[in-house]
Write a protein that holds these residues in place. Structure first.
Motif, PDB file in Angstrom:
ATOM      1  N   ILE A 294       0.040  -5.427  10.669  1.00 30.80           N
ATOM      2  CA  ILE A 294       0.504  -6.093  11.881  1.00 30.80           C
ATOM      3  C   ILE A 294       0.977  -5.043  12.878  1.00 30.80           C
ATOM      4  O   ILE A 294       1.866  -4.242  12.562  1.00 30.80           O
ATOM      5  CB  ILE A 294       1.667  -7.055  11.586  1.00 30.80           C
ATOM      6  N   ALA A 295       0.399  -5.024  14.069  1.00 26.24           N
ATOM      7  CA  ALA A 295       0.892  -4.163  15.149  1.00 26.24           C
ATOM      8  C   ALA A 295       2.111  -4.857  15.744  1.00 26.24           C
ATOM      9  O   ALA A 295       2.034  -5.586  16.727  1.00 26.24           O
ATOM     10  CB  ALA A 295      -0.189  -3.937  16.194  1.00 26.24           C
ATOM     11  N   ALA A 296       3.265  -4.640  15.124  1.00 29.04           N
ATOM     12  CA  ALA A 296       4.443  -5.461  15.401  1.00 29.04           C
ATOM     13  C   ALA A 296       5.262  -4.981  16.587  1.00 29.04           C
ATOM     14  O   ALA A 296       5.838  -5.790  17.310  1.00 29.04           O
ATOM     15  CB  ALA A 296       5.330  -5.523  14.162  1.00 29.04           C
ATOM     16  N   HIS A 297       5.348  -3.653  16.803  1.00 29.56           N
ATOM     17  CA  HIS A 297       6.278  -3.149  17.808  1.00 29.56           C
ATOM     18  C   HIS A 297       5.717  -1.957  18.566  1.00 29.56           C
ATOM     19  O   HIS A 297       4.902  -1.191  18.039  1.00 29.56           O
ATOM     20  CB  HIS A 297       7.601  -2.742  17.146  1.00 29.56           C
ATOM     21  N   GLU A 298       6.171  -1.830  19.813  1.00 31.01           N
ATOM     22  CA  GLU A 298       5.941  -0.620  20.591  1.00 31.01           C
ATOM     23  C   GLU A 298       7.057   0.344  20.206  1.00 31.01           C
ATOM     24  O   GLU A 298       8.212   0.125  20.517  1.00 31.01           O
ATOM     25  CB  GLU A 298       5.993  -0.923  22.087  1.00 31.01           C
TER      26      GLU A 298
END
Length: 526
Positions: free
Chosen positions: A12-16
């Motif tokens: 999951i690309a969850a956060h910057e």
């Protein structure tokens, strides 16, 4: 079918920016037990994902983001479920806690329903006790843990005597475990390492706790707590490379060690969790290690190593027996042993390739960090223009055909004599597995005259306060050091290392707390 080893189940690309925390829970109101993951990151966001829906025969792990919240005024450092017994009027929700010191109850749409305010600094850990009624316990960087009555937002009890970040864990027998990066007013770098204590607290029947055990097994800040495999005890992990398992009353069972960092320092083991018969631990270098219950202790090797492309800030087990990691690259990953839930082989290979590429880049950076670059070489006098020394100058560095050479002046022949090629001009390098344009020495002045010699990494063009905050987080230093460290980065010009804890170097945006100067901060120099 059950796999012999853990495989990547979802990414999951969850956060910057870094993903700092993660937890997993089921929807208690749904008979089919919807499976959720809550995350928090350095982008000041808290997010909720629906990971799977259906009965136990449903194997596919397909994360779908349900909501996000940007209500916090700092990085989100801890998340936890919001159980129905504590919040009967909330259909779906979770708790998030931040560097701003506030704990928020968020609903399934990301709206803040309630705030718990009481900590002076960032909240780093959350756990739920069950007796006599569900109560939330929070640990923070203000050196306290607080027991909350969430129905009215009141603090039932404040547990004090810690220094810096406090980890908390409710135990199945009703007790509470706490661990800290330091103990208030105590030196940390000498035995019995009283600043790195794990405590067990016994419930008194009224929702409060009394201390029953103090355990001094770590020689560095304790970063996390978890239940041991099969819930036969609990475990703690620390900046001293170790993970220690013990019984619920504190008796040590086993100790396992992470490998030293690429620079030869102790590993910062930031988080641990258990799933079935396995204990899992993650460190700042990006190593997720799996330990089997039957071979814990001694010189036992992990049964599996899962390298990550970034530091592993947090690990958590899911209700379905999977494990979730939150990493410095902003991604949250689910690892599974269910054969039909693993991602395709191509995705597995891409994940390991990214980790391998990062490891190679770090090795190259360590090898090449000291090598001078073309711009630095051009600043030195050319060999062909060499002239007799001035005054007492007897050695000098020259640019000879694009290489730096050291030469010494020979009085008899009246010439410069080559001594060899020069390396070590560049100040770039690797700190805790991360490559930086510059690596500066910095020292933390501890109690009892102890000086912790550390390194801070900084990249060209980076905001100095971002680099300073990263250093404060990594070493769990008091937040009031932030401005001082940022100013040191700005002013760095080859001078002697700045001494943190010097009262004359107090930050400009507010004085240090009473007794802070010279306090036991950091940990024995890694």
């Amino acid at each position: 079918a059950v796999l012999d080893s853990w495989a990547l189940g979802a990414e999951i690309a969850a956060h910057e920016g870094a993903a700092r925390c993660v937890c997993s829970f089921v929807d208690e109101a749904n008979d089919f037990a919807d499976f959720y993951i809550a995350t928090g990151g350095n982008d000041c966001a808290a997010r909720l994902f629906l990971v799977a829906k259906g009965d136990e025969s449903s194997a596919e792990i397909t994360p779908v983001q349900l909501c996000e919240s940007f209500d916090h005024q700092g990085p989100v450092l801890a998340v936890a479920p919001a159980p129905k017994a504590a919040f009967p009027d909330v259909p779906l929700g979770f708790l998030s806690a931040s560097q701003d010191g506030v704990i928020r109850l968020l609903d399934g749409g990301g709206q803040t329903l309630r705030m718990l305010i009481g900590h002076d600094k960032g909240v780093v850990s959350l756990t739920w006790t069950e007796e006599p009624t569900p109560r939330l316990v929070s640990g923070a960087r203000d050196g306290t843990a607080k027991v909350w009555q969430v129905s009215d937002g009141s603090v039932v009890q404040t547990l004090e005597g810690f220094q810096n970040g406090v980890s908390v864990l409710a135990l199945p027998n009703g007790a509470l475990a706490t661990a800290a990066a330091g103990a208030k007013g105590q030196p940390m770098a000498v035995p019995p390492y009283v600043g790195c204590v794990v405590r067990v607290w016994t419930p008194d029947g009224t929702g409060k706790f009394t201390p029953s055990q103090e355990i001094f097994e770590h020689s560095g800040p304790v970063r996390g707590l978890c239940l041991a495999p099969q819930q036969l005890g609990f475990a703690s992990c620390a900046n001293d490379s170790t993970v220690v398992t013990r019984t619920f009353d504190g008796h040590p069972l086993a100790t396992v060690r992470h490998p030293l960092s690429a620079e030869g320092f102790e590993s910062y083991v930031l988080s641990c969790t258990s799933a079935g018969e396995h204990l899992l631990s993650g460190d700042e270098a990006g190593n997720l290690l799996v330990w089997a219950e039957e071979n814990l202790g001694g010189a036992a090797d992990p049964v599996q190593a899962i390298p990550h492309p970034g530091s592993i800030w947090k690990l958590a087990a899911t209700p379905r027996g999977d494990v979730v990691s939150a990493a410095n690259d902003g991604k949250v990953r689910v690892f599974t042993r269910r054969a039909n839930a693993a991602m395709p082989q191509e995705a597995q290979q891409a994940f390991y390739a990214a980790a391998e590429s990062r490891a190679k880049a770090q090795a190259d950076a360590i090898r090449n960090a000291a090598m001078p670059n073309a711009g630095q070489i051009a600043n030195y006098p050319k060999w062909e223009t060499r002239a007799p020394p001035r005054g007492s100058e007897q050695t000098k560095i020259f640019n000879k055909d694009g290489r730096l050479i050291a030469a010494s002046w020979d009085q008899i022949s009246g010439t410069w004599v080559e001594q060899g090629e020069v390396t070590g001009i560049s100040d770039g390098g690797v700190v805790n597995g991360v490559t930086y344009s510059h690596v500066y020495p910095i020292e933390v002045d501890g109690e009892g005259g102890v000086v912790h010699k550390l390194q801070i990494g900084y990249n060209d063009g980076e905001n100095p306060w971002v680099a300073a905050q990263r250093f404060v987080d990594a070493h769990m230093l008091p937040q009031y050091h932030l401005n001082q460290i940022a100013e040191y980065i700005i002013q760095r010009s080859g001078s002697m290392p700045n001494m943190l804890g010097d009262p004359s170097m107090a930050p400009q945006t507010g004085a240090a707390p009473p007794g802070a100067a010279g306090g036991g901060v950091g940990h024995p120099a890694p």
